[in-house]
Design an enzyme around this catalytic site. Structure first.
Site, mmCIF file in Angstrom:
data_model
loop_
_atom_site.group_PDB
_atom_site.id
_atom_site.type_symbol
_atom_site.label_atom_id
_atom_site.label_comp_id
_atom_site.label_asym_id
_atom_site.label_seq_id
_atom_site.Cartn_x
_atom_site.Cartn_y
_atom_site.Cartn_z
ATOM 1 N N PRO A 14 -4.544 -102.098 -33.039
ATOM 2 C CA PRO A 14 -4.643 -100.787 -32.023
ATOM 3 C C PRO A 14 -3.689 -100.774 -31.026
ATOM 4 C CG PRO A 14 -6.194 -102.658 -31.715
ATOM 5 C CD PRO A 14 -5.461 -102.978 -33.210
ATOM 6 N N ASP A 37 3.695 -94.255 -36.716
ATOM 7 C CA ASP A 37 2.842 -92.908 -35.880
ATOM 8 C C ASP A 37 3.163 -93.023 -34.492
ATOM 9 O OD1 ASP A 37 2.004 -91.850 -38.512
ATOM 10 O OD2 ASP A 37 0.476 -93.207 -38.096
ATOM 11 N N LYS A 59 2.232 -88.067 -35.416
ATOM 12 C CA LYS A 59 1.051 -87.086 -35.695
ATOM 13 C C LYS A 59 0.012 -87.339 -34.769
ATOM 14 C CE LYS A 59 -0.145 -88.673 -40.093
ATOM 15 N NZ LYS A 59 -1.526 -88.955 -40.443
ATOM 16 N N GLY A 90 -1.376 -96.773 -37.230
ATOM 17 C CA GLY A 90 -2.287 -97.425 -35.950
ATOM 18 C C GLY A 90 -3.487 -97.866 -36.687
ATOM 19 N N GLY A 91 -3.882 -98.970 -36.343
ATOM 20 C CA GLY A 91 -5.279 -99.681 -36.757
ATOM 21 C C GLY A 91 -5.174 -100.142 -38.231
ATOM 22 N N ASP A 92 -6.102 -99.599 -38.867
ATOM 23 C CA ASP A 92 -6.136 -99.946 -40.327
ATOM 24 C C ASP A 92 -5.474 -98.663 -41.003
ATOM 25 O OD1 ASP A 92 -7.185 -101.873 -42.508
ATOM 26 O OD2 ASP A 92 -7.756 -99.721 -43.203
ATOM 27 N N THR A 120 -8.573 -102.709 -37.194
ATOM 28 C CA THR A 120 -8.972 -101.118 -36.619
ATOM 29 C C THR A 120 -9.492 -100.978 -35.029
ATOM 30 O OG1 THR A 120 -10.330 -99.501 -37.108
ATOM 31 C CG2 THR A 120 -11.394 -101.646 -37.541
ATOM 32 N N MET A 173 -11.227 -90.298 -32.687
ATOM 33 C CA MET A 173 -10.767 -88.907 -32.508
ATOM 34 C C MET A 173 -11.705 -88.066 -31.952
ATOM 35 S SD MET A 173 -8.427 -88.517 -36.250
ATOM 36 C CE MET A 173 -9.657 -89.416 -37.080
ATOM 37 N N GLY A 202 -7.435 -98.619 -25.791
ATOM 38 C CA GLY A 202 -7.946 -100.337 -25.853
ATOM 39 C C GLY A 202 -6.717 -101.263 -26.267
HETATM 40 N N1 SAH Z 1 -6.539 -96.083 -38.437
HETATM 41 C C1 SAH Z 1 -6.687 -96.097 -37.095
HETATM 42 C C2 SAH Z 1 -7.433 -94.924 -36.669
HETATM 43 C C3 SAH Z 1 -6.642 -93.568 -36.467
HETATM 44 S S1 SAH Z 1 -7.484 -92.261 -36.163
HETATM 45 C C4 SAH Z 1 -7.608 -97.275 -36.985
HETATM 46 O O1 SAH Z 1 -8.247 -98.004 -37.903
HETATM 47 O O2 SAH Z 1 -7.785 -97.832 -35.601
HETATM 48 C C5 SAH Z 1 -6.840 -92.329 -34.386
HETATM 49 C C6 SAH Z 1 -8.141 -92.768 -33.194
HETATM 50 O O3 SAH Z 1 -8.058 -94.091 -33.342
HETATM 51 C C7 SAH Z 1 -7.728 -92.364 -32.072
HETATM 52 O O4 SAH Z 1 -8.024 -90.990 -31.860
HETATM 53 C C8 SAH Z 1 -8.684 -93.168 -31.364
HETATM 54 O O5 SAH Z 1 -9.780 -92.834 -31.445
HETATM 55 C C9 SAH Z 1 -8.659 -94.279 -32.185
HETATM 56 N N2 SAH Z 1 -7.656 -95.259 -31.525
HETATM 57 C C10 SAH Z 1 -6.530 -96.011 -32.022
HETATM 58 N N3 SAH Z 1 -6.039 -96.651 -31.343
HETATM 59 C C11 SAH Z 1 -6.666 -96.768 -30.081
HETATM 60 C C12 SAH Z 1 -6.559 -97.651 -28.898
HETATM 61 N N4 SAH Z 1 -5.598 -98.349 -28.589
HETATM 62 N N5 SAH Z 1 -7.519 -97.184 -27.889
HETATM 63 C C13 SAH Z 1 -8.663 -96.291 -28.133
HETATM 64 N N6 SAH Z 1 -8.684 -95.830 -29.365
HETATM 65 C C14 SAH Z 1 -7.722 -95.982 -30.276
#
Ligand code: SAH
Length: 517
Positions: A14, A37, A59, A90-92, A120, A173, A202
């Site tokens: 994140p 991204d 995006k 980002g995330g997973d 994630t 999102m 976060g």
């Molecule tokens: N694959 C990602 C999610 C992608 S969708 C995952 O597993 O985290 C993108 C959404 O993830 C953002 O709109 C938000 O809701 C959330 N997100 C990602 N990084 C974040 C962060 N640092 N703080 C808060 N929300 C985050």
């Protein structure tokens, strides 16, 4: 070389760089091309070694910079060129990350790939706010839902089912449709006083959160001007944030620093600051380039070899030592050429690092000043070398001006011979991000550990002025250089990484409460 390359679809977590998986961290070093991204944090981007091809396909929900098909094609094309392609998401990558879509084309063309799961945001962002997504006293399930409506603005969320399930609800999102999400839940019968939170940015230094109830969250989030990226959490577990908050409470929690220093020697300070809870961007990548051929050095060495009085070689960095000996070798000289006659050459080193590098070449330094700085070195030499002696400094171009005046005043013949240049290079995209973060005041301080880091920094990050920058400097000379650009200066008591970290803690350790509740 293998004709077809390979694609690694990896999650970057994140935002906090320490939440990269070990494998994702390795791949930053191993990949040829990195396709990333918008959500990849500046801190993570700053870990990418120079020389990679970076492709930003940022995006964000709402305005896609690059259509998905185009991203898929980039991955395919780069792999077909035989490259090692890291697709950093980002995330997973499989949690609302379209990782699956990106694999389809690769799989159908037989391009080898691997998937590296990431941490994630759905779980990590609440965790950094002190919200466990499950807790036996409150809930037995958690549900991750996209708040992004399909084309045409129609939501496909089955609110009835969610409310009936009764678990913690986590919307990704969901910021633009927050009002309708909360309304949908209330219409489906959720208690309007159910705790709910919105968590912005976060795991990053500037994370913020608003904890409220389903009926009031929208208004309170608007008041706090919560923006993206953010996660919405609905459920009793949100109450635990009050008790379990921790990220902002760390000594340097909520702080973000820019470190300007060659990567190898910088990691000590970076690790210390991170340990104290700060976010650290490592800039810029410094590269030293040997001046080669170096006729000036050749000429000076011949002069020194023929000098009939006392003669000294002065080193101010380990790089200078290594470069000097390799250049000597190239010129067909060895140390004995400087040791013939009445006055064998003597060696001075500015500090212990340089002294150690000399040991590596079988030389014990004859002089190391008590205080590690060019002026002390010049002054001690001036006391030691007899008038009529020859002092030759072999060092970086643009070395400190303070070495020579004491020598001249003592009637010593002194020469400044550049051996290498320090170049500051970094990715254009990183420069832009850092410039805008500095300009907006998001970065709390910039550390400088030598005059050349100041020079390199202003070259790498051009700003209209530098008055807003809080410069944390390792010594007086570095401070003087930073002062030239109007920066706000603080100087560490001692010339050491520990002393720098101590100063930073003194300056920033006492912080205002950052969480709005
Ligand atoms: N694959 C990602 C999610 C992608 S969708 C995952 O597993 O985290 C993108 C959404 O993830 C953002 O709109 C938000 O809701 C959330 N997100 C990602 N990084 C974040 C962060 N640092 N703080 C808060 N929300 C985050």
């Amino acid at each position: 070389m293998n004709k077809t390359g390979k694609v690694w679809i990896a999650g970057a977590g994140p935002g906090d760089a320490r939440l990269l998986t070990v494998r994702a961290r390795q791949l930053l070093d191993e990949a040829d091309v990195i396709v990333y991204d918008a959500l990849i944090s500046t801190e993570i981007l700053s870990l990418i070694p120079l020389g990679k091809e970076l492709v930003h396909v940022g995006k964000r929900s709402g305005h896609h910079l690059m259509p998905q098909e185009e991203i898929n094609t980039i991955l395919l094309k780069e792999a077909q060129k035989g490259k090692r392609v890291l697709r950093l998401k980002g995330g997973d990558p499989f949690v609302f990350g379209r990782g699956g879509e990106e694999l389809e084309l690769l799989a159908s063309r037989g391009v080898p790939f691997e998937v590296i799961p990431g941490i994630t945001s759905a779980a990590a962002v609440p965790a950094y706010a002190g919200i466990p997504v499950t807790h036996r006293d409150y809930t037995s399930s958690f549900h991750v839902i996209t708040g992004h409506p399909r084309k045409g603005g129609v939501s496909r969320i089955d609110y009835q089912a969610l409310v009936k399930a009764g678990g913690t609800l986590i919307f990704l999102m969901g910021i633009t449709s927050m009002e309708s999400i909360l309304k949908g839940l209330m219409e489906a019968g959720i208690d309007k006083d159910t705790p709910a939170a919105v968590l912005e940015k976060g795991t990053l230094a500037k994370q913020r959160q608003v904890v409220s109830t389903v009926s009031c969250l929208f208004g309170e989030a608007a008041k706090a001007q919560i923006g993206t990226p953010a996660v919405i959490v609905v459920g009793d577990v949100c109450l635990l944030a009050e008790q379990f908050h921790w990220a902002g409470d760390r000594p340097l929690g909520g702080r973000e620093f820019l470190l300007t220093r060659p990567r190898q020697s910088m990691s000590g300070l970076a690790a210390k600051l991170r340990e104290l809870g700060a976010q650290v961007i490592e800039l810029p990548a410094v590269r030293t380039v040997t001046i080669d051929p170096n006729p000036v050095l050749g000429q000076a060495l011949r002069e020194l070899a023929g000098w009939s009085g006392e003669r000294w070689l002065v080193f101010t960095s380990p790089t200078g030592v290594c470069t000097f000996f390799s250049q000597m070798m190239k010129m067909g000289m060895d140390i004995r050429d400087l040791c013939a006659g009445l006055y064998p050459a003597k060696f001075a080193a500015i500090g212990t690092g340089t002294e150690k590098a000399l040991h590596g070449f079988g030389v014990f330094a004859d002089l190391v000043p008590d205080v590690y700085c060019a002026r002390s070195l010049g002054e001690e030499l001036a006391h030691t070398v007899a008038p009529g002696g020859y002092v030759m400094a072999v060092r970086a171009r643009e070395g400190s001006d303070e070495l020579f005046p004491p020598l001249w005043a003592a009637g010593i013949h002194a020469a400044d011979i550049p051996l290498y240049e320090t170049l500051y290079e970094t990715y254009g995209t990183l420069k832009e991000k850092i410039s805008s973060m500095l300009w907006s005041g998001e970065i709390d301080g910039v550390t400088f550990t030598s005059v050349s880091t100041v020079k390199g920094f202003v070259r790498a990050v051009p700003l209209p002025h530098y008055r807003g920058i809080r410069a944390i400097c390792i010594g007086e000379q570095t401070a003087a250089e930073a002062r030239k650009y109007g920066m706000q200066i603080q100087t560490s008591r001692e010339a050491s990484i520990d002393s720098m970290a101590e100063l930073i803690l003194e300056m920033f350790g006492d912080k205002p409460c950052k969480n709005s509740r």
